[in-house]
Write a protein that holds these residues in place. Sequence first.
Motif, PDB file in Angstrom:
ATOM      1  N   LEU A 130     -40.562   9.710  10.551  1.00 46.99           N
ATOM      2  CA  LEU A 130     -40.808   9.383   9.648  1.00 46.99           C
ATOM      3  C   LEU A 130     -41.840   7.863   8.866  1.00 46.99           C
ATOM      4  N   ALA A 145     -44.853   7.405  10.197  1.00 48.56           N
ATOM      5  CA  ALA A 145     -45.450   7.954   9.498  1.00 48.56           C
ATOM      6  C   ALA A 145     -45.403   7.150   7.591  1.00 48.56           C
ATOM      7  N   THR A 177     -53.126  19.384   4.726  1.00 49.29           N
ATOM      8  CA  THR A 177     -52.152  19.733   5.439  1.00 49.29           C
ATOM      9  C   THR A 177     -51.148  19.690   6.474  1.00 49.29           C
ATOM     10  N   GLY A 179     -48.842  16.801   7.880  1.00 47.84           N
ATOM     11  CA  GLY A 179     -48.111  16.919   7.351  1.00 47.84           C
ATOM     12  C   GLY A 179     -46.651  18.096   8.169  1.00 47.84           C
ATOM     13  N   LEU A 180     -47.739  19.376   8.015  1.00 43.35           N
ATOM     14  CA  LEU A 180     -46.817  20.372   8.622  1.00 43.35           C
ATOM     15  C   LEU A 180     -46.445  19.452  10.083  1.00 43.35           C
ATOM     16  N   ILE A 205     -45.836  16.990  11.025  1.00 45.37           N
ATOM     17  CA  ILE A 205     -44.865  16.082  10.520  1.00 45.37           C
ATOM     18  C   ILE A 205     -43.583  16.261  10.404  1.00 45.37           C
ATOM     19  N   PHE A 206     -43.327  17.246  10.258  1.00 44.39           N
ATOM     20  CA  PHE A 206     -42.125  18.158   9.287  1.00 44.39           C
ATOM     21  C   PHE A 206     -41.756  18.756  11.113  1.00 44.39           C
ATOM     22  N   VAL A 222     -40.031  16.173  13.437  1.00 44.39           N
ATOM     23  CA  VAL A 222     -38.712  15.611  12.902  1.00 44.39           C
ATOM     24  C   VAL A 222     -37.652  17.412  12.936  1.00 44.39           C
ATOM     25  N   MET A 223     -37.949  18.560  12.231  1.00 49.27           N
ATOM     26  CA  MET A 223     -37.410  19.052  11.889  1.00 49.27           C
ATOM     27  C   MET A 223     -36.537  20.068  13.818  1.00 49.27           C
ATOM     28  N   ASN A 260     -33.994  16.799  14.999  1.00 50.17           N
ATOM     29  CA  ASN A 260     -32.988  17.580  14.188  1.00 50.17           C
ATOM     30  C   ASN A 260     -32.039  18.656  13.842  1.00 50.17           C
ATOM     31  N   ALA A 286     -36.227  17.040   7.853  1.00 51.63           N
ATOM     32  CA  ALA A 286     -37.164  16.794   8.320  1.00 51.63           C
ATOM     33  C   ALA A 286     -39.088  17.115   7.541  1.00 51.63           C
ATOM     34  N   TRP A 340     -45.544  12.955   1.979  1.00 51.99           N
ATOM     35  CA  TRP A 340     -46.528  14.923   2.160  1.00 51.99           C
ATOM     36  C   TRP A 340     -45.802  15.399   1.699  1.00 51.99           C
TER      37      TRP A 340
END
Lengths: 298, 329, 336
Positions: free
Chosen positions: A209, A212, A247, A250-251, A253-254, A257-258, A261, C144, C149
């Motif tokens: 994160l 980024a 979009t 970003g997805l 990255i999400f 990272v998810m 985690n 996350a 963004w």
Amino acid sequence: MSLWRRLLRDRMAMIGLTIILGFVLIAIFAPLLANHADEIYDLAPMDRLQPPSADHWFGTDRVGGDIYSRLLFGTRITLATAVVGVGAAMLVGVPLGLLAAFSDGWVGASIMRASDIFLSIPQVVLAITIAQTLGPSIINVILALSVTFWPWFTRLVAAEARALRREIFVEACSALGANSARVLFLHVLPNLSSPLIVRTTLSMGYAILTAAALGFLGLGAQAPSPEWGRTIAESREFLPDAWWYATAPGLAIFLVVMGFNLLGDGLRDLLDPRLRRSQPRRRAVTVPQSAPIEVAAE
Amino acid sequence: MSLLSIENLTVAYETERGPLQALDRVDLTIGAGEVVGLVGESGSGKSTLASAVLGILPRNVTSIRDGRIMFEGRDLLELPERTVRSSVRGQRITLVPQDPFGSLDPLFRIGAQFNDLMRWKSPGQEHGRARRALDRAAILRALADVQIPNPEAVLEKLPGELSGGQRQRVLIAMALLPEPRLIVADEPTTALDVTIQAQVLKLLLRLVRDRGVSVLFTTHDLGVASEICDRIVVMYAGQALEAAPTQVFFRAPQHPYSARLLGSLPKAGRLPAGIPGDMPALIDPPSGCRFRTRCDRASAICAGNIPTPIRLAGGHEVRCFHPIQRMAA
Amino acid sequence: MPRALAATGHRAGQFVVTLLGVVVIMFLVQAVVPADPAALLAGQSATPDQIAAIRTQYGLDQPIPIQFLHYIERLVTGDLGTSLFTARPVLNDLVERLPATMELAITAMVVSLAVGIPLGVVAATHRNSLLDHALRLVTVSGFAVASFWLAIMMQLLFVMRLGWLPLSGRIEGSAPPHFTGFYLLDSVIALDPGRLLSALLHLALPAATLAFPVTATIVRFTRAGMLDGLSRSSVRYLDAMGLPRHVIIWKYVLRGALTSVTTQIGLLSGALLGGSVVVEAIFDWPGLGYYVVNSVVMFDYNAILGATLWIAAVYIVINMLVDFGQALIDPRVSAR
């Protein structure tokens, strides 16, 4: 090992692990998976800002590049940056932590004070300032990450090592004449591995994160690198029409990272029961809490 | 008409390994002003029984298979939880808990916890400022009754600043303030030093006698039971085996288990005798009388149905096919 | 009382040492890395002469330790240097921009607590229910999502597609008369409902973006604290004594859970300050974060250094306040 089996049973952690492995595979096999692999640095102004289609699964960007392929290659940058950044932070932080725990004088105190100072600056601010001082590039992002993250490892290792040092068995070893190095490697380090693994996994998410964000601000890889943060920055001026442009990265990255985690949470529940947070406590035999009753030993 | 009458109570906990038969057809009565001691080892079901009377068995894992708990003419098991919580618990039936160290919330001052109790459970009829004044006077009186020196100062303290014995006395005061008919004292002195134990017990006994309050007193310590109880009920593995007035119980116990219990007490002139074997697991307990696996008087009939109670003179009941018929000299 | 004073003095000492340390770090970084700030300042197309001129102008031709000493000298008098971009003292710029960031951060914190704590309580009391699982999913997402963004996505949805909220800035039109610098308060003081509404609308998206990860953390910690608290014997006792459930949960158990939450508030405000950097940049919110980003883009080195020090100082002060606040919730802290 029963530890592995327990990890396998934790559904959330397994999902996280799968996601991570998926991204690792993507990073490795990007050239094979991308359908416009050799064109990702080319300019194709005729095709710019096209919506998702059969040929361009995530659409095209402002110079006509295929976003999907660029994302795949960007995975390499993302993962490499995080791994090297966190790795460097560990390389600096862990020995410093051990040093702080085992030296009683001003050395230990000043290490801890230094880590306090670093931690008193909000991470993103510190990373930005350092990256800016060094100039925009991926290497400097990695450096910024390691400078920002090392205090976490130092504090963790120092706290755990200090506690271990007070444990009787370590004192006993010293009393028996074992030299410090031996004590260190045979007894202290193995006990540190669990909290370290948890901390490392969770740090990966934060590192991605932060990297980024730095990329978004223009402090990371420069054009035409397919770095995810930069792509999002590029996309801003073309909103709301080219919604896919912002979009997709970003997805990505999400998701990654998810993944870290979820895995980190699962590992933490498993390896450090004191910190069990994301799962309710499970009892082996239901001994109802509000009616204390001791089941007779078998 | 007894104050509390437990009839045929059968309770099981649902566990991963199957239902745990915590209580099996337990009968128990407590009269007005009576102190009844529920004696048993760990796992005998005395805590479960105490929780059942209070109605705090964990709902989602407990199934009440059979039985009634008649209190003041109503079956507590039939009443909705809301009614029990608002009008029975903390009001007609109160608790002196086992753990003086954890039961008082460490973050709230003693006075605040008393105030909350009185706000919801005060027996006073008035409202507003008048009642608060009455409540405060009652709280101070109660603290004096339990021999807490300097009550006003204690109200300002945090539980952590009081000793175990003091905290237990505060809890006794809290149990008495709502003017209950029945107090459930769940091993109230187990966590205390022996010397403090005696003090607290004597105090508790005097207070309940003065007020005519009944007590259901659970303990694993026969010595303690003999000190303050009028009657003793012996539990083993979820079954109530014998009930007798204290004197009678100690002189002439009828159940083999009771006899062994008494035999295990230290006594001048002989070594304490243990009971061979272990308490059976309650997940798949022995049929019939659950003590039969360790009883030297057991026979085939003991494995069948649980024996019906034999009523002897003077309120003495025993469930056994082979009671000890020795009469006191 | 004297104990509290000694603690404050100790804190103040730490404060000074920490800030000094920050300056040391900044200069060390500059010394260690072979980057040339003068060249960066001058730009890519500058001639060597121009670069040399800039170097002299900013004293960059002197050895690092001398530069360091000069900086400390000026720092003691409160002079954080002059901004290249605005040509004004950095300190003035920062003071001017502080209220905007504070308004945003405080709003985000308040929203996070107001939303997060009740959700955490509900999650704990309805453990393993559908709601609990849904909340857990949301909280994991909270950590996350990249906030820059999320900000862009929020703009995409609420501004561009739905048109409900404004895109950027703090207010429509001119600012309310300056009393505190907090537009919400100033609008109220000036009895100006129009401006109040505009300020609120402009605050909505940035605060929501900033609050997202913070809320997730608070839900998590509250839930964990509640679950711990619910298993304590004091709960059994209060339950047995017939206290109403809502009193037990919301008064007694929550108080215990809050102690673990408040220990996090200090860290969370760091996250807020850090998060505000990107969020302000995206929403054109004229606060400290925006200033930092702008200075970075402009290579305004004095401004960056000054802003970093300033933010660190704010962070430390917040942590001190949190320590005092903790004593209120957990009386055992002050009783020691």
